[in-house]
Design an enzyme around this catalytic site. Structure first.
Site, PDB file in Angstrom:
ATOM      1  N   LYS A  74       0.827  -1.211   0.000  1.00  0.00           N
ATOM      2  CA  LYS A  74       0.000   0.000   0.000  1.00  0.00           C
ATOM      3  C   LYS A  74       0.853   1.249   0.000  1.00  0.00           C
ATOM      4  O   LYS A  74       0.621   2.184  -0.785  1.00  0.00           O
ATOM      5  CB  LYS A  74      -0.953  -0.003   1.195  1.00  0.00           C
ATOM      6  CG  LYS A  74      -2.049   1.051   1.126  1.00  0.00           C
ATOM      7  CD  LYS A  74      -1.688   2.392   1.715  1.00  0.00           C
ATOM      8  CE  LYS A  74      -1.504   2.304   3.219  1.00  0.00           C
ATOM      9  NZ  LYS A  74      -1.358   3.657   3.831  1.00  0.00           N
ATOM     10  N   GLN A  94      -9.348   6.650  -8.440  1.00  0.00           N
ATOM     11  CA  GLN A  94      -9.439   6.143  -7.074  1.00  0.00           C
ATOM     12  C   GLN A  94      -9.328   7.266  -6.065  1.00  0.00           C
ATOM     13  O   GLN A  94      -9.987   7.247  -5.020  1.00  0.00           O
ATOM     14  CB  GLN A  94      -8.337   5.097  -6.844  1.00  0.00           C
ATOM     15  CG  GLN A  94      -8.296   4.506  -5.465  1.00  0.00           C
ATOM     16  CD  GLN A  94      -7.262   5.209  -4.579  1.00  0.00           C
ATOM     17  OE1 GLN A  94      -6.552   6.106  -5.017  1.00  0.00           O
ATOM     18  NE2 GLN A  94      -7.202   4.810  -3.327  1.00  0.00           N
ATOM     19  N   ASP A 100      -6.221   0.359   0.585  1.00  0.00           N
ATOM     20  CA  ASP A 100      -6.291   0.248   2.039  1.00  0.00           C
ATOM     21  C   ASP A 100      -7.703  -0.182   2.401  1.00  0.00           C
ATOM     22  O   ASP A 100      -8.466  -0.628   1.540  1.00  0.00           O
ATOM     23  CB  ASP A 100      -5.883   1.567   2.709  1.00  0.00           C
ATOM     24  CG  ASP A 100      -6.881   2.682   2.450  1.00  0.00           C
ATOM     25  OD1 ASP A 100      -7.828   2.481   1.657  1.00  0.00           O
ATOM     26  OD2 ASP A 100      -6.720   3.760   3.051  1.00  0.00           O
TER      27      ASP A 100
END
Length: 358
Positions: free
Chosen positions: A260, A323, A279
């Site tokens: 991540k 995103q 996440d």
């Protein structure tokens, strides 16, 4: 076309407007002296600077954002179709030469990646994804920053099991303790982000623990040391030209860097627009809103890859930018929409930016 503001803040400050140029002695109410053309559909400061991409900006007065960029202190404000800014001197002793307007324009445009047309991207993402289209109207102008790779990497190491307001306070303590003092604005000191050598010192980990970094202290100092003794700051920057998979592999070999964090750095510092940091927020979005049952019941590296691949297939080569819009919207769930001037003030516990130690 760029221009200069003609003393708008002078009456409020009860002082004559400053000369057209960079100012080494900040006042309590600086006039914003330079502007770039920038519609709010292309950039919303209140959304971009408070949503966990960067941790060094604060709303210093209503609509005005102050922070450190390129070892200088900036104040930014949007009015109409323009992004106004002023830049304060970089060094109390005045030893740092002030850049000219062309250079400050370039720095700001590069930071916000203003060469990327966001309106067209929103249109394409909305056409491909009805769920994105539902969100986009309330969250315009969310774009990905292009940050210094060292600052971005070491900052995101601090995000594990954390939330935005606490991360912001940690980065502030880090800069105050290890960074060079730049100037003082409204009695508040501003510091540059620390150098690798400062954070790689023998006592750095102990000092970071004393500052409340906990287990992250060894990762911050360890990564600073690994880069200083290995590829170096310029080597890290050169990963901008490497393939995404290669850049992520190099990052994941560093202390405290999991998938991540590596994807955050790839997206926000290394020009990998296809990187989709996954996440708990993004995982929940994928499962609950898109019905994606990938990667099992925990966020394994396989889950990161599969969810990232899903969104890259849906949104295309700038999937990481799309995103970022949904992540911003998710942080503000239950608040007034951005179109009605709602703001999220830095997380305040509702937004976990990490999933535990990597």
């Amino acid at each position: 076309m760029v221009g200069e503001r003609r003393g708008r803040g002078a009456g409020l400050c009860r002082s004559p407007p400053p000369p057209a140029g960079l100012r080494d002695t900040p006042s309590a109410c600086p006039a914003l002296r330079r502007a770039l053309p920038c519609p709010q559909a292309e950039l919303r400061l209140d959304l971009v600077l408070s949503s966990g991409q960067t941790f060094r900006w604060w709303e210093s007065s209503p609509g005005a954002w102050t922070g450190v960029l390129g070892e200088r202190v900036w104040t930014l404000r949007q009015e109409g179709e323009r992004l106004w800014y002023t830049v304060y001197g970089g060094g109390e002793a005045g030893t740092t030469a002030a850049p000219g307007w062309a250079e400050t324009d370039r720095i700001l445009s590069d930071f916000f990646q203003l060469d990327v047309g966001l309106v067209g991207l929103y249109r394409a993402w909305g056409a491909a994804d009805p769920l994105f289209q539902q969100v986009a109207g309330d969250f315009p102008g969310v774009r990905v920053l292009r940050q210094d790779p060292i600052e971005c990497l070491l900052s995101f190491i601090c995000t594990s099991n954390n939330h935005i307001s606490r991360i912001t306070a940690m980065i502030e303590r880090l800069c105050c303790a290890f960074g060079r003092r730049l100037c003082c604005l409204d009695a508040r000191p501003f510091h540059a982000f620390p150098t690798l050598s400062a954070l790689a010192g023998a006592d750095a980990e102990a000092r970071l623990r004393a500052l409340g970094f906990g287990y992250r202290a060894k990762f911050v100092s360890g990564t600073a040391r690994a880069i200083a003794e290995g590829l170096g700051a310029e080597g890290l920057r050169r990963l901008r030209a490497a393939p995404y998979a290669e850049a992520r592999r190099v990052l994941c070999a560093l202390p405290g860097v999991g998938t991540k964090v590596a994807d955050c750095v790839c997206l926000m510092a290394l020009d990998k627009a296809e990187a989709v940091p996954v996440d708990t927020h993004v995982w929940r979005i994928a499962r609950q809103r898109y019905g994606v049952a990938l990667g099992g019941r925990s966020l394994t590296p396989r889950a990161h890859q599969e969810i990232g691949d899903f969104f890259r297939g849906l949104w295309g080569p700038r999937a990481g930018w799309a995103q970022a819009v949904l992540f911003c919207a998710d942080l503000r769930k239950g608040q007034e929409p951005a179109g009605n001037r709602g703001r999220a003030k830095g997380g305040r516990g509702q937004a976990s930016c990490g999933d535990g130690p990597p």
